[in-house]
Write an enzyme that holds these catalytic residues in place. Sequence first.
Site, PDB file in Angstrom:
ATOM      1  N   ASN A 414       0.846  -1.186   0.000  1.00 21.94           N
ATOM      2  CA  ASN A 414       0.000   0.000   0.000  1.00 21.94           C
ATOM      3  C   ASN A 414       0.886   1.241   0.000  1.00 21.94           C
ATOM      4  O   ASN A 414       1.658   1.468   0.939  1.00 21.94           O
ATOM      5  CB  ASN A 414      -0.903   0.031   1.236  1.00 21.94           C
ATOM      6  CG  ASN A 414      -1.827   1.236   1.241  1.00 21.94           C
ATOM      7  OD1 ASN A 414      -2.763   1.304   0.458  1.00 21.94           O
ATOM      8  ND2 ASN A 414      -1.550   2.209   2.103  1.00 21.94           N
ATOM      9  N   GLU A 415       0.809   2.004  -1.084  1.00 22.99           N
ATOM     10  CA  GLU A 415       1.457   3.315  -1.188  1.00 22.99           C
ATOM     11  C   GLU A 415       2.964   3.306  -0.949  1.00 22.99           C
ATOM     12  O   GLU A 415       3.482   4.160  -0.233  1.00 22.99           O
ATOM     13  CB  GLU A 415       0.789   4.325  -0.247  1.00 22.99           C
ATOM     14  CG  GLU A 415      -0.649   4.641  -0.619  1.00 22.99           C
ATOM     15  CD  GLU A 415      -1.239   5.819   0.161  1.00 22.99           C
ATOM     16  OE1 GLU A 415      -0.541   6.378   1.026  1.00 22.99           O
ATOM     17  OE2 GLU A 415      -2.409   6.153  -0.095  1.00 22.99           O
ATOM     18  N   ASN A 471      -5.094   4.507  -4.874  1.00 22.95           N
ATOM     19  CA  ASN A 471      -5.606   5.308  -3.771  1.00 22.95           C
ATOM     20  C   ASN A 471      -5.637   6.751  -4.263  1.00 22.95           C
ATOM     21  O   ASN A 471      -4.586   7.368  -4.465  1.00 22.95           O
ATOM     22  CB  ASN A 471      -4.695   5.221  -2.543  1.00 22.95           C
ATOM     23  CG  ASN A 471      -4.596   3.821  -1.986  1.00 22.95           C
ATOM     24  OD1 ASN A 471      -5.317   2.927  -2.401  1.00 22.95           O
ATOM     25  ND2 ASN A 471      -3.702   3.618  -1.030  1.00 22.95           N
ATOM     26  N   TRP A 556     -12.427   4.408   1.210  1.00 23.46           N
ATOM     27  CA  TRP A 556     -11.659   4.616   2.441  1.00 23.46           C
ATOM     28  C   TRP A 556     -12.503   5.533   3.325  1.00 23.46           C
ATOM     29  O   TRP A 556     -12.649   6.700   3.031  1.00 23.46           O
ATOM     30  CB  TRP A 556     -10.288   5.252   2.172  1.00 23.46           C
ATOM     31  CG  TRP A 556      -9.503   5.230   3.443  1.00 23.46           C
ATOM     32  CD1 TRP A 556      -9.437   6.196   4.412  1.00 23.46           C
ATOM     33  CD2 TRP A 556      -8.714   4.131   3.911  1.00 23.46           C
ATOM     34  NE1 TRP A 556      -8.667   5.765   5.452  1.00 23.46           N
ATOM     35  CE2 TRP A 556      -8.208   4.505   5.176  1.00 23.46           C
ATOM     36  CE3 TRP A 556      -8.410   2.878   3.408  1.00 23.46           C
ATOM     37  CZ2 TRP A 556      -7.393   3.651   5.937  1.00 23.46           C
ATOM     38  CZ3 TRP A 556      -7.604   2.049   4.149  1.00 23.46           C
ATOM     39  CH2 TRP A 556      -7.095   2.438   5.400  1.00 23.46           C
ATOM     40  N   LYS A 577     -12.518   9.490   7.811  1.00 25.69           N
ATOM     41  CA  LYS A 577     -13.068   9.195   6.484  1.00 25.69           C
ATOM     42  C   LYS A 577     -14.057   8.036   6.506  1.00 25.69           C
ATOM     43  O   LYS A 577     -14.601   7.652   5.472  1.00 25.69           O
ATOM     44  CB  LYS A 577     -11.949   8.905   5.483  1.00 25.69           C
ATOM     45  CG  LYS A 577     -11.083  10.120   5.134  1.00 25.69           C
ATOM     46  CD  LYS A 577     -10.088   9.782   4.035  1.00 25.69           C
ATOM     47  CE  LYS A 577      -9.229  10.979   3.656  1.00 25.69           C
ATOM     48  NZ  LYS A 577      -8.279  11.345   4.723  1.00 25.69           N
TER      49      LYS A 577
END
Length: 684
Positions: A414-415, A471, A556, A577
């Site tokens: 992730n990222e 994302n 998200w 969020k």
Amino acid sequence: MKHHLSTLCFVVIGLLFHTSIFADNNPRTSILLDKGWGYKPLTNNKKDAPLIPVTIPHTWNANYLEGTTTYNREMMVYKRNLHITPAMKDKRLFLYFEGVNSAADVFINYRTAGQHLGGYTAFCLEITNFVKEGDNILEVWANNAYRTDILPISGDFNIYGGIHRPCHLIITEKNCISPTFHASPGVFIHQKNITEKKADINVESILSLKDMKSGLKLKTTVTDANGKEVASSMTAVSEESVNQPLSIPDPILWNGKENPYLYNVTVELYEGEKVIDKVNQKTGFRYFHVDPEKGFFLNGKYLNLYGFCRHEDVKGKGSALQTEDYNTDLELIKEVGATAMRLAHYPHAEPMYELCDENGIILWTEIPMCGPGGYAYTGYLHNEGFENNARQVLKELVYQKFNHPSICFWGIFNELLITDNKKFQEYDNPVPFVKEINALYKQLDPSRLTAFATCVDQTNYLGCSDLIAWNKYFGWKSSQESASKFFDNVKSNSNNQPVGVSEYGAGASIHQHACTLDKSIKVASGVHPEEFQANCHEGYWNAFVKRPYLWAKFIWQFADAQSSIRKEGDTDGMNDKGLITYDRKEKKDAFYFYKANWNPEPMLYITSRRFTERTNQHTLVKVYSNLDEATLYINKKKIGKQKKDNVNRIIWENITLSPGENIIHVEGKAGNKILNDTCTWILK
């Protein structure tokens, strides 16, 4: 007194299972070690320092340190008595920990029994030679301090320390199905060729044989949901790995929410005519693929994948969840109508996978190789400790969750950042290791697809996975236009790899509100009006429904969760969020927007209902509904009827409120049933 009670309790438990330990129908015993624990900080090293009584699962840092941007990361010592009964003599004993965050050192009677690095996968230690009959001291040193050799080293979430998942004592005969093979069930159901006419599988069993004898046999039986046998195989045991091919004619396929049909696979180890060990696994037979133009297909039919990213984080408990917490979340997932979930950003506890199997929710699950998420540091380091831990956690994830039919996607990262000389700065180039991780997934389990979630130029990662996902966050005013343009663009340079959405959304506080009629409106930094989140999601979804090539869409996030660096919304240390509040008590407006679009059950919901005190006389009334039309009344006066639009909104524009109380009421028909909703706005 507490010590003696604990000992007495285990003597009683020993007597209770003494008769069953030898029974053919239950040759393996598992005892939940949830009570009788105490803990203290390692820094409190005074010999007679008292332990704080606690029940497992437990975390010591369910709340971040208010007034700071950090939370408690240290080492705690957990301790309890472990009573070994005469019934356990000549048996093998294993400690099975479902999760200890982040590093665990386990001691029996002050001798090291083992160590495990990584807080989100299970580990199993044999303690047969460490214990004696009677009382033994079990000690676990749990450490969630920062380390570069344990994933994750970064991420926009708090890492809760402690024995935050259940712990068990497993008792077997000398020969058994291995509980220590990556803490897996020891049984792996490989789906070789699945169609509506036949399911060809191979059941691979890993044995642990301390007393190899002739006459050992392994029997595997597949039964349907009614308990009827549909296939079986008996094989003589000559080594510790046994493969048994089986074929099930005319299988009922596991078909997502439409029919999450599960078969039971029972593997029994025989010594002569006696069953000496048994493992049961549930699974479902299915096949799937992703088309770069048309999206996800389950059993040959298109299935629109949409849902949430979910953290294991509940108010007051952190990640030390109980059964009721998993059930609550699953009921909310079902209510909104999600078809899929992304379990972020680490392997989740076993109950969530089981619930998704049983309810037909498609899963993306991933290892905790996470990028900064707002922190200053990278998510990848080219060092031996980090990379070894990533390989270890990946193997544990795959082997421990192998048989869950809900899992269709293995997540790589992730990222992880790539230096772009503009916004992003890597520490070490992650691409070679990402390719290695992808290859390891495919080696261990070629039946599933791999994916990553990126926030940097995907062209750096082309060829690193089966699937691409982004994302991506846009503002509440332009989410539809921006998302449309962005995803069309990334599809065009994806080299024909399927593109999806791994994260999107916006923050929202149910206590902060603003009128969205004026597009020039600005709010103070960090203020998150609930209306802005709802508008943002409406725009995203409007863009997504017109783009069937998006293989999945994950919001998200499912519920608000802690992140100590954040100062926004109405609560510091919170990523807001979520479409549900941290305590799971309030569903935000955006939740009902998706319920109107995802759940066919008739519904009607007035948005902005919590914006009770207003100063702007002119407004709109917006309703989320899957009804064809509805009628609006204000203070019992009929305003008029409106039809829903393409994303299930019913909107009355140019509404003028009267000074004082305005009772907003809407009605609509669902067949012969009248649905209605009411709220009150007060014009100051």
